[in-house]
Design a protein around this motif. Structure first.
Motif, PDB file in Angstrom:
ATOM      1  N   ARG A  92      -0.529   2.980  -1.112  1.00 15.76           N
ATOM      2  CA  ARG A  92      -1.143   2.613   0.173  1.00 15.76           C
ATOM      3  C   ARG A  92      -1.115   3.806   1.138  1.00 15.76           C
ATOM      4  O   ARG A  92      -2.119   4.173   1.737  1.00 15.76           O
ATOM      5  CB  ARG A  92      -0.373   1.430   0.786  1.00 15.76           C
ATOM      6  CG  ARG A  92      -0.940   0.936   2.104  1.00 15.76           C
ATOM      7  CD  ARG A  92      -0.143  -0.259   2.616  1.00 15.76           C
ATOM      8  NE  ARG A  92       1.088   0.140   3.292  1.00 15.76           N
ATOM      9  CZ  ARG A  92       1.206   0.335   4.611  1.00 15.76           C
ATOM     10  NH1 ARG A  92       0.170   0.141   5.395  1.00 15.76           N
ATOM     11  NH2 ARG A  92       2.356   0.709   5.134  1.00 15.76           N
ATOM     12  N   LEU A  93       0.056   4.422   1.248  1.00 14.35           N
ATOM     13  CA  LEU A  93       0.229   5.483   2.243  1.00 14.35           C
ATOM     14  C   LEU A  93      -0.557   6.749   1.904  1.00 14.35           C
ATOM     15  O   LEU A  93      -0.922   7.516   2.796  1.00 14.35           O
ATOM     16  CB  LEU A  93       1.720   5.815   2.395  1.00 14.35           C
ATOM     17  CG  LEU A  93       2.568   4.665   2.968  1.00 14.35           C
ATOM     18  CD1 LEU A  93       4.044   5.007   2.884  1.00 14.35           C
ATOM     19  CD2 LEU A  93       2.171   4.355   4.405  1.00 14.35           C
ATOM     20  N   ASN A 143       0.715   5.334   9.023  1.00 16.07           N
ATOM     21  CA  ASN A 143       1.854   6.052   8.434  1.00 16.07           C
ATOM     22  C   ASN A 143       2.569   6.920   9.489  1.00 16.07           C
ATOM     23  O   ASN A 143       2.582   8.150   9.404  1.00 16.07           O
ATOM     24  CB  ASN A 143       1.369   6.912   7.261  1.00 16.07           C
ATOM     25  CG  ASN A 143       2.495   7.399   6.373  1.00 16.07           C
ATOM     26  OD1 ASN A 143       3.671   7.190   6.680  1.00 16.07           O
ATOM     27  ND2 ASN A 143       2.155   8.047   5.275  1.00 16.07           N
ATOM     28  N   ASP A 179      -4.497   3.607  -3.375  1.00 20.59           N
ATOM     29  CA  ASP A 179      -4.725   2.169  -3.586  1.00 20.59           C
ATOM     30  C   ASP A 179      -5.568   1.634  -2.433  1.00 20.59           C
ATOM     31  O   ASP A 179      -5.507   2.144  -1.321  1.00 20.59           O
ATOM     32  CB  ASP A 179      -3.395   1.398  -3.584  1.00 20.59           C
ATOM     33  CG  ASP A 179      -2.630   1.592  -4.879  1.00 20.59           C
ATOM     34  OD1 ASP A 179      -3.142   2.285  -5.777  1.00 20.59           O
ATOM     35  OD2 ASP A 179      -1.504   1.074  -4.965  1.00 20.59           O
ATOM     36  N   PRO A 231      -3.477  -4.800  -2.136  1.00 19.14           N
ATOM     37  CA  PRO A 231      -2.627  -5.430  -3.147  1.00 19.14           C
ATOM     38  C   PRO A 231      -3.427  -5.943  -4.336  1.00 19.14           C
ATOM     39  O   PRO A 231      -2.899  -6.068  -5.436  1.00 19.14           O
ATOM     40  CB  PRO A 231      -1.981  -6.603  -2.394  1.00 19.14           C
ATOM     41  CG  PRO A 231      -2.285  -6.398  -0.954  1.00 19.14           C
ATOM     42  CD  PRO A 231      -3.425  -5.444  -0.832  1.00 19.14           C
ATOM     43  N   TYR A 234      -8.528  -0.439   3.432  1.00 19.81           N
ATOM     44  CA  TYR A 234      -7.338  -0.936   2.745  1.00 19.81           C
ATOM     45  C   TYR A 234      -7.188  -2.434   2.989  1.00 19.81           C
ATOM     46  O   TYR A 234      -7.072  -2.875   4.138  1.00 19.81           O
ATOM     47  CB  TYR A 234      -6.060  -0.205   3.197  1.00 19.81           C
ATOM     48  CG  TYR A 234      -4.877  -0.659   2.394  1.00 19.81           C
ATOM     49  CD1 TYR A 234      -4.592  -0.082   1.153  1.00 19.81           C
ATOM     50  CD2 TYR A 234      -4.095  -1.728   2.820  1.00 19.81           C
ATOM     51  CE1 TYR A 234      -3.554  -0.543   0.385  1.00 19.81           C
ATOM     52  CE2 TYR A 234      -3.054  -2.199   2.048  1.00 19.81           C
ATOM     53  CZ  TYR A 234      -2.783  -1.600   0.822  1.00 19.81           C
ATOM     54  OH  TYR A 234      -1.763  -2.072   0.059  1.00 19.81           O
ATOM     55  N   VAL A 256      10.966   6.330  -3.058  1.00 18.99           N
ATOM     56  CA  VAL A 256      11.721   5.549  -2.065  1.00 18.99           C
ATOM     57  C   VAL A 256      13.124   6.121  -1.861  1.00 18.99           C
ATOM     58  O   VAL A 256      13.593   6.263  -0.726  1.00 18.99           O
ATOM     59  CB  VAL A 256      11.812   4.072  -2.514  1.00 18.99           C
ATOM     60  CG1 VAL A 256      12.713   3.287  -1.575  1.00 18.99           C
ATOM     61  CG2 VAL A 256      10.436   3.449  -2.549  1.00 18.99           C
ATOM     62  N   ASP A 283       4.292   3.168  -7.497  1.00 16.28           N
ATOM     63  CA  ASP A 283       4.756   2.469  -6.295  1.00 16.28           C
ATOM     64  C   ASP A 283       3.552   2.078  -5.419  1.00 16.28           C
ATOM     65  O   ASP A 283       2.871   2.962  -4.874  1.00 16.28           O
ATOM     66  CB  ASP A 283       5.699   3.398  -5.517  1.00 16.28           C
ATOM     67  CG  ASP A 283       6.297   2.722  -4.282  1.00 16.28           C
ATOM     68  OD1 ASP A 283       5.767   1.679  -3.853  1.00 16.28           O
ATOM     69  OD2 ASP A 283       7.284   3.249  -3.758  1.00 16.28           O
ATOM     70  N   PRO A 284       3.283   0.787  -5.232  1.00 19.00           N
ATOM     71  CA  PRO A 284       2.115   0.391  -4.454  1.00 19.00           C
ATOM     72  C   PRO A 284       2.189   0.847  -2.997  1.00 19.00           C
ATOM     73  O   PRO A 284       1.166   1.109  -2.372  1.00 19.00           O
ATOM     74  CB  PRO A 284       2.112  -1.140  -4.532  1.00 19.00           C
ATOM     75  CG  PRO A 284       3.258  -1.545  -5.364  1.00 19.00           C
ATOM     76  CD  PRO A 284       4.046  -0.332  -5.776  1.00 19.00           C
ATOM     77  N   GLU A 285       3.402   0.971  -2.446  1.00 23.61           N
ATOM     78  CA  GLU A 285       3.523   1.417  -1.060  1.00 23.61           C
ATOM     79  C   GLU A 285       3.143   2.900  -0.936  1.00 23.61           C
ATOM     80  O   GLU A 285       2.437   3.283   0.010  1.00 23.61           O
ATOM     81  CB  GLU A 285       4.958   1.164  -0.557  1.00 23.61           C
ATOM     82  CG  GLU A 285       5.220   1.597   0.867  1.00 23.61           C
ATOM     83  CD  GLU A 285       4.374   0.875   1.937  1.00 23.61           C
ATOM     84  OE1 GLU A 285       3.542   0.016   1.593  1.00 23.61           O
ATOM     85  OE2 GLU A 285       4.537   1.232   3.114  1.00 23.61           O
TER      86      GLU A 285
END
Ligand SMILES: CC(C)(COP(=O)(O)OP(=O)(O)OC[C@H]1O[C@@H](n2cnc3c(N)ncnc32)[C@H](O)[C@@H]1OP(=O)(O)O)[C@@H](O)C(=O)NCCC(=O)NCCS
Length: 205
Positions: free
Chosen positions: A45-46, A153, A50, A53, A177, A117, A40-42
Motif C-alpha cells: 500500500r505504502l 504515508n 498494491d 485489499p 487505492y 516491519v 507485506d500488503p501494508e
C-alpha cells in the motif's frame, strides 16, 4: 565520505552508519526479509504496488523466481544502486535502499526505500536515507535526488524531511487505492543543501 574520490554506479559500496550499514545483497541471507517485504500488503500500500485489499499479489513459484532474479542481478547494474539495509546490532537485513532513474545529463536520480516491519520506527530508515543520499552526492556526483511519497504515508515523509528532503509539489490523484484517490508528494534534495547540512537540516538551522 566527502574526501573520497568520485565513483560510478557500477561500484557497489558498503556504507557504514551507526545503527545500520548498507551493502550489496547476499541473497542466501537476505531472501527471507526481502520476501516478507514483497509479501507485506501494508508495504504494498505504502509503496503503491498494491491497489487495495482486494488486489492481493499471489506469492507463488514465479514470484519467488522473479525475486531471485531481481536481487541476484542488482550487482550487475551500472546505472542504479540497490543496497540491502542491515541492522548492525543483529547483522540482519531489514530492507533495501535504492538510487534509480539516473539521468546522467542532469546528474539526478530517484530514491526509494522499504523496510520490513521489524526494522520500522526505530530511526534505521532515516539513517539509511542519509547514507544513500550522502553517497549519491559525495561519491556519485549527483546534483539532485528526488522521490515521491503518498499523502497517506506521513512516517516516510517525516523520515525524508529529517534527512533533508523538501517538498516541491504535489501530483494530484496519482494512486487509486481501495477506491480512493491519493496524492503523491514530490520531494527533493539538492547537492548544495546536502553540502550545508549533511543530512541534518534541523541541527543546521
Ligand atoms: C518509510 C521508512 C523507510 C521510514 O523508516 P523508519 O525507520 O520507519 O523511520 P524513522 O524511525 O527513521 O523515522 C520516522 C519518523 O516519522 C515519525 N512518524 C511515525 N509515524 C508518523 C505519523 N503517523 N505521522 C507523522 N510522523 C510519524 C516518527 O516519529 C519519526 O520521526 P521523529 O524521529 O521526529 O520522531 C520505513 O518506515 C518503511 O520502509 N516503511 C514501509 C515502506 C515505506 O513506506 N516506504 C516508503 C515509501 S515512499
Amino acid at each position: 565520505m566527502n574526501d573520497l574520490p568520485r565513483t560510478d554506479f557500477s561500484v557497489k559500496p558498503t556504507l557504514i552508519g551507526e545503527e545500520v550499514l548498507l551493502r550489496p545483497f547476499l541473497l542466501d541471507q537476505d531472501a527471507p526479509v526481502l520476501r516478507s517485504i514483497l509479501r507485506d500488503p501494508e508495504v504494498g500500500r505504502l509503496t503503491g504496488s498494491d491497489h487495495g485489499p482486494a488486489d492481493p499479489e499471489p506469492w507463488n513459484e514465479a514470484a519467488e523466481e522473479r525475486m531471485h532474479v531481481w536481487y541476484g542481478t542488482r550487482h550487475e547494474q551500472s546505472d542504479r544502486l540497490d543496497l540491502a539495509v542491515v541492522e548492525r546490532a543483529t547483522g540482519s537485513c531489514v530492507g533495501e535502499a535504492v538510487l534509480n532513474q539516473w539521468d546522467s545529463d542532469n546528474r539526478s536520480c530517484s530514491f526509494r526505500i522499504a523496510l520490513a516491519v521489524a526494522g520500522q520506527g526505530r530511526g534505521l530508515g532515516t539513517e539509511a536515507v542519509r547514507l544513500t543520499v550522502g553517497y549519491g552526492f559525495e561519491r556519485l556526483g549527483l546534483h539532485r535526488i528526488s522521490l515521491g511519497v503518498f499523502a497517506f504515508n506521513p512516517r516516510a515523509r517525516r523520515a525524508y524531511e529529517k534527512a533533508g528532503f523538501v517538498v516541491e509539489g504535489v501530483r494530484r490523484d496519482v494512486l487509486l487505492y481501495d477506491g480512493a484517490w491519493v496524492d503523491d508528494i514530490v520531494m527533493s534534495i539538492l547537492a548544495p543543501e546536502w553540502e550545508r547540512h549533511r543530512g541534518h537540516p534541523e541541527a543546521a538551522q
